[in-house]
Design a protein around this motif. Structure first.
Motif, PDB file in Angstrom:
ATOM      1  N   LEU A 127       0.836  -1.198   0.000  1.00 27.45           N
ATOM      2  CA  LEU A 127       0.000   0.000   0.000  1.00 27.45           C
ATOM      3  C   LEU A 127       0.879   1.260   0.000  1.00 27.45           C
ATOM      4  N   GLY A 128       0.733   2.075  -1.036  1.00 25.92           N
ATOM      5  CA  GLY A 128       1.524   3.299  -1.163  1.00 25.92           C
ATOM      6  C   GLY A 128       2.906   3.094  -1.758  1.00 25.92           C
ATOM      7  N   TYR A 129       3.245   1.850  -2.104  1.00 25.80           N
ATOM      8  CA  TYR A 129       4.562   1.563  -2.683  1.00 25.80           C
ATOM      9  C   TYR A 129       4.658   2.215  -4.061  1.00 25.80           C
ATOM     10  N   ARG A 130       5.779   2.891  -4.318  1.00 25.46           N
ATOM     11  CA  ARG A 130       5.945   3.576  -5.591  1.00 25.46           C
ATOM     12  C   ARG A 130       7.390   3.451  -6.076  1.00 25.46           C
ATOM     13  N   PRO A 131       7.682   2.393  -6.808  1.00 29.09           N
ATOM     14  CA  PRO A 131       9.014   2.251  -7.387  1.00 29.09           C
ATOM     15  C   PRO A 131       9.214   3.232  -8.539  1.00 29.09           C
ATOM     16  N   ASP A 132      10.417   3.273  -9.087  1.00 32.37           N
ATOM     17  CA  ASP A 132      10.755   4.248 -10.119  1.00 32.37           C
ATOM     18  C   ASP A 132       9.863   4.148 -11.354  1.00 32.37           C
ATOM     19  N   PHE A 133       9.406   2.931 -11.685  1.00 33.67           N
ATOM     20  CA  PHE A 133       8.642   2.772 -12.923  1.00 33.67           C
ATOM     21  C   PHE A 133       7.190   3.204 -12.797  1.00 33.67           C
ATOM     22  N   ALA A 134       6.718   3.437 -11.568  1.00 34.04           N
ATOM     23  CA  ALA A 134       5.294   3.695 -11.359  1.00 34.04           C
ATOM     24  C   ALA A 134       4.990   5.192 -11.325  1.00 34.04           C
ATOM     25  N   ASP A 135       3.941   5.576 -12.032  1.00 34.76           N
ATOM     26  CA  ASP A 135       3.505   6.971 -12.025  1.00 34.76           C
ATOM     27  C   ASP A 135       2.713   7.313 -10.770  1.00 34.76           C
ATOM     28  N   THR A 136       2.097   6.303 -10.163  1.00 35.97           N
ATOM     29  CA  THR A 136       1.264   6.516  -8.982  1.00 35.97           C
ATOM     30  C   THR A 136       1.584   5.470  -7.924  1.00 35.97           C
ATOM     31  N   PRO A 137       1.364   5.776  -6.649  1.00 36.67           N
ATOM     32  CA  PRO A 137       1.560   4.768  -5.596  1.00 36.67           C
ATOM     33  C   PRO A 137       0.575   3.623  -5.756  1.00 36.67           C
ATOM     34  N   PHE A 138       0.966   2.422  -5.319  1.00 35.36           N
ATOM     35  CA  PHE A 138       0.069   1.280  -5.432  1.00 35.36           C
ATOM     36  C   PHE A 138      -1.076   1.447  -4.431  1.00 35.36           C
ATOM     37  N   PRO A 139      -2.330   1.205  -4.868  1.00 38.26           N
ATOM     38  CA  PRO A 139      -3.484   1.528  -4.021  1.00 38.26           C
ATOM     39  C   PRO A 139      -4.020   0.392  -3.161  1.00 38.26           C
ATOM     40  N   GLY A 140      -3.450  -0.811  -3.247  1.00 36.80           N
ATOM     41  CA  GLY A 140      -4.013  -1.936  -2.519  1.00 36.80           C
ATOM     42  C   GLY A 140      -3.010  -2.630  -1.629  1.00 36.80           C
ATOM     43  N   VAL A 141      -3.495  -3.627  -0.880  1.00 38.02           N
ATOM     44  CA  VAL A 141      -2.598  -4.453  -0.062  1.00 38.02           C
ATOM     45  C   VAL A 141      -2.326  -5.789  -0.735  1.00 38.02           C
ATOM     46  N   ILE A 142      -3.042  -6.044  -1.845  1.00 40.32           N
ATOM     47  CA  ILE A 142      -2.733  -7.205  -2.674  1.00 40.32           C
ATOM     48  C   ILE A 142      -2.539  -6.736  -4.111  1.00 40.32           C
ATOM     49  N   CYS A 143      -1.746  -7.481  -4.862  1.00 41.11           N
ATOM     50  CA  CYS A 143      -1.775  -7.398  -6.316  1.00 41.11           C
ATOM     51  C   CYS A 143      -2.735  -8.485  -6.782  1.00 41.11           C
ATOM     52  N   SER A 144      -3.684  -8.105  -7.618  1.00 42.95           N
ATOM     53  CA  SER A 144      -4.703  -9.055  -8.088  1.00 42.95           C
ATOM     54  C   SER A 144      -4.651  -9.068  -9.616  1.00 42.95           C
ATOM     55  N   SER A 145      -4.051 -10.121 -10.167  1.00 41.02           N
ATOM     56  CA  SER A 145      -3.772 -10.189 -11.603  1.00 41.02           C
ATOM     57  C   SER A 145      -4.642 -11.275 -12.224  1.00 41.02           C
ATOM     58  N   VAL A 146      -5.437 -10.891 -13.224  1.00 39.60           N
ATOM     59  CA  VAL A 146      -6.433 -11.800 -13.794  1.00 39.60           C
ATOM     60  C   VAL A 146      -6.117 -12.105 -15.259  1.00 39.60           C
ATOM     61  N   ASN A 147      -6.082 -13.391 -15.591  1.00 39.25           N
ATOM     62  CA  ASN A 147      -5.951 -13.900 -16.953  1.00 39.25           C
ATOM     63  C   ASN A 147      -4.634 -13.474 -17.609  1.00 39.25           C
ATOM     64  N   ASP A 148      -4.640 -12.474 -18.505  1.00 43.62           N
ATOM     65  CA  ASP A 148      -3.402 -12.096 -19.194  1.00 43.62           C
ATOM     66  C   ASP A 148      -2.549 -11.138 -18.368  1.00 43.62           C
ATOM     67  N   ALA A 149      -3.028 -10.728 -17.201  1.00 43.73           N
ATOM     68  CA  ALA A 149      -2.193  -9.952 -16.273  1.00 43.73           C
ATOM     69  C   ALA A 149      -1.359 -10.950 -15.464  1.00 43.73           C
ATOM     70  N   VAL A 150      -0.044 -10.816 -15.557  1.00 43.09           N
ATOM     71  CA  VAL A 150       0.838 -11.778 -14.898  1.00 43.09           C
ATOM     72  C   VAL A 150       1.107 -11.359 -13.457  1.00 43.09           C
ATOM     73  N   VAL A 151       1.455 -10.106 -13.260  1.00 42.93           N
ATOM     74  CA  VAL A 151       1.753  -9.581 -11.921  1.00 42.93           C
ATOM     75  C   VAL A 151       1.360  -8.110 -11.854  1.00 42.93           C
ATOM     76  N   HIS A 152       1.317  -7.589 -10.628  1.00 41.76           N
ATOM     77  CA  HIS A 152       1.133  -6.160 -10.328  1.00 41.76           C
ATOM     78  C   HIS A 152      -0.264  -5.644 -10.640  1.00 41.76           C
ATOM     79  N   GLY A 153      -1.245  -6.538 -10.752  1.00 41.12           N
ATOM     80  CA  GLY A 153      -2.600  -6.086 -11.028  1.00 41.12           C
ATOM     81  C   GLY A 153      -3.198  -5.301  -9.873  1.00 41.12           C
ATOM     82  N   ILE A 154      -3.848  -4.199 -10.195  1.00 35.13           N
ATOM     83  CA  ILE A 154      -4.472  -3.342  -9.188  1.00 35.13           C
ATOM     84  C   ILE A 154      -5.854  -3.908  -8.817  1.00 35.13           C
ATOM     85  N   PRO A 155      -6.195  -3.939  -7.516  1.00 39.87           N
ATOM     86  CA  PRO A 155      -7.555  -4.358  -7.124  1.00 39.87           C
ATOM     87  C   PRO A 155      -8.585  -3.310  -7.557  1.00 39.87           C
ATOM     88  N   THR A 156      -9.434  -3.686  -8.480  1.00 37.95           N
ATOM     89  CA  THR A 156     -10.437  -2.781  -9.042  1.00 37.95           C
ATOM     90  C   THR A 156     -11.833  -3.301  -8.748  1.00 37.95           C
TER      91      THR A 156
END
Length: 256
Positions: free
Chosen positions: A58-87
């Motif tokens: 939550l709030g993690y923002r590495p160099d490649f990210a334009d915005t801080p991560f908004p969740g406590v999980i990454c939720s990646s569905v189907n063709d999303a491999v990693v880093h999926g945002i909980p929507t």
């Protein structure tokens, strides 16, 4: 710099890892057709809150990210491999879901991930998940004192390549300790006998990420976070935080 943990530190890291394992268990139980990714994120938040833990996501923002991560999980569905945002996306029958979760407790971090299907599974998805889990097991089995980082990488890559899967280019495992991402990097493919020698007290997150289409390349979604297969095929991700010990690899992120 790679920090060598004391045995007492490993015990403390196990407590952080236990929270991660419990959160992943709870999310998996809650995942069903019609449940939203935000609702799964709330399930994980409840587990962390009950344990007195915080989220390194939550709030993690590495160099490649334009915005801080908004969740406590990454939720990646189907063709999303990693880093999926909980929507607000609601799970559908046959979805392949990857959940990555971390916890910070007592000054130490834990990090783990699982992949599973919802509703009626596709046989190809089950094979992809099984291979990813077998690669994780092979990588962990190679994580022994006096082996080298390359031995872990080779073990993981050999399983994935033999199955004809792609391996997410540039991404892999990492050290874990006071923070979620520390040195060293642990590639998911490589040559054995190369790299840093493993010592008692090192802690690594080992995490194969396989792409069903056989390509290693990916694209970044419009959200700036999700990494998608560039051919629309499905991906899977599995991860544990593991301590290197004289008695063999020790899982730190198993559930209670």
């Amino acid at each position: 710099m790679v920090e060598i943990k004391t045995d007492a530190a490993l015990e403390a890291m196990r407590e952080a890892g236990r929270v991660v394992g419990d959160a992943l268990d709870a999310v998996r139980r809650a995942a069903a057709v019609g449940v939203s990714l935000k609702e799964l994120d709330e399930v994980a938040r409840d587990v962390l809150r009950a344990a007195g833990a915080t989220s390194p996501f939550l709030g993690y923002r590495p160099d490649f990210a334009d915005t801080p991560f908004p969740g406590v999980i990454c939720s990646s569905v189907n063709d999303a491999v990693v880093h999926g945002i909980p929507t607000d996306y609601r799970l559908r029958d046959g979805d392949l879901v990857g959940i990555d979760c971390g916890a910070q407790l007592g000054g130490w971090a834990g990090d783990a991930a699982i992949s599973f299907t919802v509703g009626t599974p596709r046989p190809a998805d089950l094979a992809l998940i099984d291979t990813t889990e077998r690669a994780l097991a092979a990588g962990i089995a190679a994580a022994v004192v006096d082996a080298r980082i390359g031995d872990i990488s080779h073990a993981i890559g050999s399983v994935g390549r033999a199955a004809g899967y792609g391996i997410l280019a540039g991404f892999g495992g990492h050290g874990v300790g006071r923070s979620m991402h520390e040195d060293p990097h642990v590639a998911n493919d490589g040559r054995p006998g190369r790299g840093m020698r493993l010592r008692h007290g090192m802690v690594l997150a080992i995490e194969p990420m396989f792409l069903a289409g056989g390509r290693d390349s990916y694209r970044v979604a419009a959200d700036g976070w999700s990494l998608l297969t560039d051919d629309g095929s499905r991906g899977a991700h599995a991860e544990h935080t593991v301590a290197i010990t004289q008695d063999g690899p020790r899982f730190l992120t198993l559930p209670s």
